[in-house]
Design an enzyme around this catalytic site. Structure first.
Site, short mmCIF file in Angstrom:
data_model
loop_
_atom_site.label_atom_id
_atom_site.label_comp_id
_atom_site.label_asym_id
_atom_site.label_seq_id
_atom_site.Cartn_x
_atom_site.Cartn_y
_atom_site.Cartn_z
N HIS A 50 0.67 -1.11 -0.08
CA HIS A 50 -0.20 0.10 -0.04
C HIS A 50 0.90 1.13 0.07
CE1 HIS A 50 0.99 0.88 4.26
NE2 HIS A 50 1.06 -0.58 4.52
N GLU B 154 -1.90 -7.16 7.55
CA GLU B 154 -0.73 -7.03 8.35
C GLU B 154 -0.65 -7.74 9.72
OE1 GLU B 154 2.37 -7.22 8.35
OE2 GLU B 154 3.10 -5.21 7.55
#
Length: 394
Positions: A199, A275
Site C-alpha cells: 500500500h 498485516e
C-alpha cells in the site's frame, strides 16, 4: 442445484509424535469418482495433528473444485469428527488453531461430518502412507506415482484423473522441493501470477513506526494517495492485471480502489492478507520498542514463533497468508491477480516461493507502493519475477 462432494481424509504418525503425513481424496457424491487427491509429508507431528492437516487439505481441494459445493467429510478419527461437529470441546492447544483453520475453508453450513471405520477409509490412509514413505526417501509425494486409487472400479492402472492440491499451512519441517529448472516438466501451462503491491504511505510510514492490524488503521497520506495514482497508471499501461484482491485494512483498500478504478475492476478483500498484529508495539518506533520491551524484541528477532506482547508471530502470519494464497490460486488459476497488502504478507509470499528460512524476512527491503511478482505453476513450483520495484514512482 449445488454439487455434492465427499471428502475422505486421514493422517498418521510413525511414533506419535514421529515422521507424519496426511492424505485426502475428494469424491463425486453421485458416482464415487475420485476428483482430487492431496498428500503431504509434514515432518515430526502427532497423529491428531496429521489428521487435522488431512482434513484441511481435503476441504481446500473441495473448495478449489467448487466453493459452493455441499461437502460430507468422512474420517476414521472420532476425535476430529466430534470436535468439528461441535460435540466435543477442543482442549489441546495444538488442535485449536487447526480446527479454526478448517472452519475458514468453507462455510459451516456446507460441511457435515461422519465417522467411518478405518477399513472404509483406505484411500486416504494409503495416500498418507505414500506421503510418509516419500518423506522417508527425502522426496515429495507425487500424484503421478500414487497407487492409492487403483482399486477404484472406475479407474485403471493407466488412468490418473485426480490432481494434487498443495497444503497451505507452513509445515514445521520443509518437504523436499518439486523438481526445479531443467529438471521440471517442459510444459507447465500458463502460471498464475501474483502482482504484489504494498500500500501507499500513511502518516506512520516515513516515521518507521510499527503499523499492523491491531493499531489505528490509518488512511493514506497525501503522498500515499499520489503513489496509488502513480502505480494505477503504471499497471493500466501494462494491461495485464485481471483481478484485484486487497487486505481489509483501510490503507490497502484505498490503494486497491484507486488502482481497480483505473483498471475497471472490482476489489475483493481477504482477511489473510492483513498485516501482522504487532500488539503492544503498535505505533511505536523500533527504538522505542527496544527501550521498553528489550527481552521481547530479542525473542521476536530470534524466532518466527515469538510474538509481540498481545500480537501475532510471523509463524502465525505465514499460516494465514499461505491459506489466502491457496484460496486465491484456486479461484484465479492461470490469471494475473493484483494483491494489495502489507510488508509482512508480501515478504512471506516471497519467502515461501523461494523456500527461504523465516529469518529472510529481516533481509528484504520493501518500499511503500512497491511492486513485486511471483508466478505459480501447476507442478507446485513458484518463480520470483520481481521484488521491490519502485520505478513507477520516479
Amino acid at each position: 442445484m449445488s454439487r455434492r462432494f465427499i471428502v475422505e481424509a486421514d493422517g498418521g504418525s510413525r511414533g506419535n509424535p514421529g515422521p507424519a503425513g496426511y492424505g485426502a481424496v475428494v469424491l463425486d457424491a453421485e458416482t464415487g469418482e475420485p476428483l482430487a487427491e492431496a498428500a503431504e509429508y509434514i515432518g515430526t507431528a502427532t497423529n491428531n495433528v496429521a489428521e487435522y492437516r488431512g482434513l484441511i487439505a481435503g476441504l481446500r481441494a473441495a473448495h478449489a473444485l467448487d466453493p459452493e459445493a455441499a461437502v460430507r467429510v468422512r474420517m476414521d478419527s472420532k476425535l476430529v469428527v466430534e470436535q468439528m461437529s461441535g460435540r466435543w470441546k477442543i482442549k489441546h492447544p495444538d488442535m485449536r488453531p487447526l480446527a479454526a483453520e478448517a472452519k475458514t475453508v468453507l462455510p459451516s453450513g456446507q460441511v457435515t461430518y461422519e465417522w467411518i471405520p478405518r477399513e472404509r477409509n483406505k484411500h486416504a490412509d494409503r495416500l498418507a502412507n505414500e506421503a510418509m514413505d516419500a518423506g522417508k526417501r527425502g522426496e515429495r509425494w507425487q500424484p503421478s506415482r500414487s497407487t492409492a486409487a487403483l482399486d477404484s472400479p472406475s479407474r485403471t492402472a493407466g488412468e490418473r484423473t485426480a490432481t494434487a492440491v498443495p497444503d497451505a499451512d507452513e509445515p514445521l519441517a520443509e518437504p523436499a522441493p518439486a523438481p526445479l529448472g531443467y529438471a521440471a516438466p517442459a510444459d507447465l501451462g500458463t502460471p498464475t501470477t501474483f502482482v504484489l503491491l504494498r500500500h501507499g504511505e500513511t502518516a506512520l510510514t516515513p516515521e518507521k513506526r510499527f503499523s499492523g492490524s491491531g493499531g489505528s488503521d490509518p488512511e493514506l497520506s497525501p503522498a500515499g494517495r499520489r503513489q496509488a495514482e502513480q502505480v494505477a497508471a503504471a499497471l493500466a499501461a501494462r494491461g495485464t492485471v485481471q483481478a484485484v484482491v486487497s487486505s481489509p485494512l483501510r490503507r490497502c483498500r484505498e490503494t486497491a480502489e484507486t488502482v481497480a478504478g483505473r483498471l475497471g475492476l472490482d476489489v475483493r478483500t481477504d482477511e489473510g492478507l492483513r498485516e501482522t498484529d504487532f500488539g503492544a508495539w503498535e505505533g511505536l518506533t523500533f527504538a522505542e520498542v527496544r527501550e521498553r520491551y528489550p527481552e521481547e524484541l530479542d525473542a521476536w528477532l530470534g524466532s518466527a514463533k515469538a510474538a509481540p506482547p498481545g500480537g501475532e508471530s510471523f509463524a502465525q502470519v505465514a499460516r494465514r497468508t499461505a491459506l489466502a494464497r491457496d484460496k486465491i490460486l484456486a479461484r484465479h488459476a492461470g490469471r494475473t491477480v493484483l494483491l494489495v497488502t502489507h510488508v509482512t504478507p508480501v515478504k512471506t509470499l516471497v519467502r515461501l516461493a523461494l523456500g527461504a528460512p523465516p529469518e529472510s524476512l529481516f533481509r528484504m527491503e520493501l518500499s511503500a507502493a512497491s511492486l513485486s511478482a511471483v508466478a505459480y505453476y501447476a507442478d507446485g513450483n513458484a518463480s520470483l519475477r520481481l521484488l521491490n520495484d519502485t520505478g513507477h514512482l520516479r
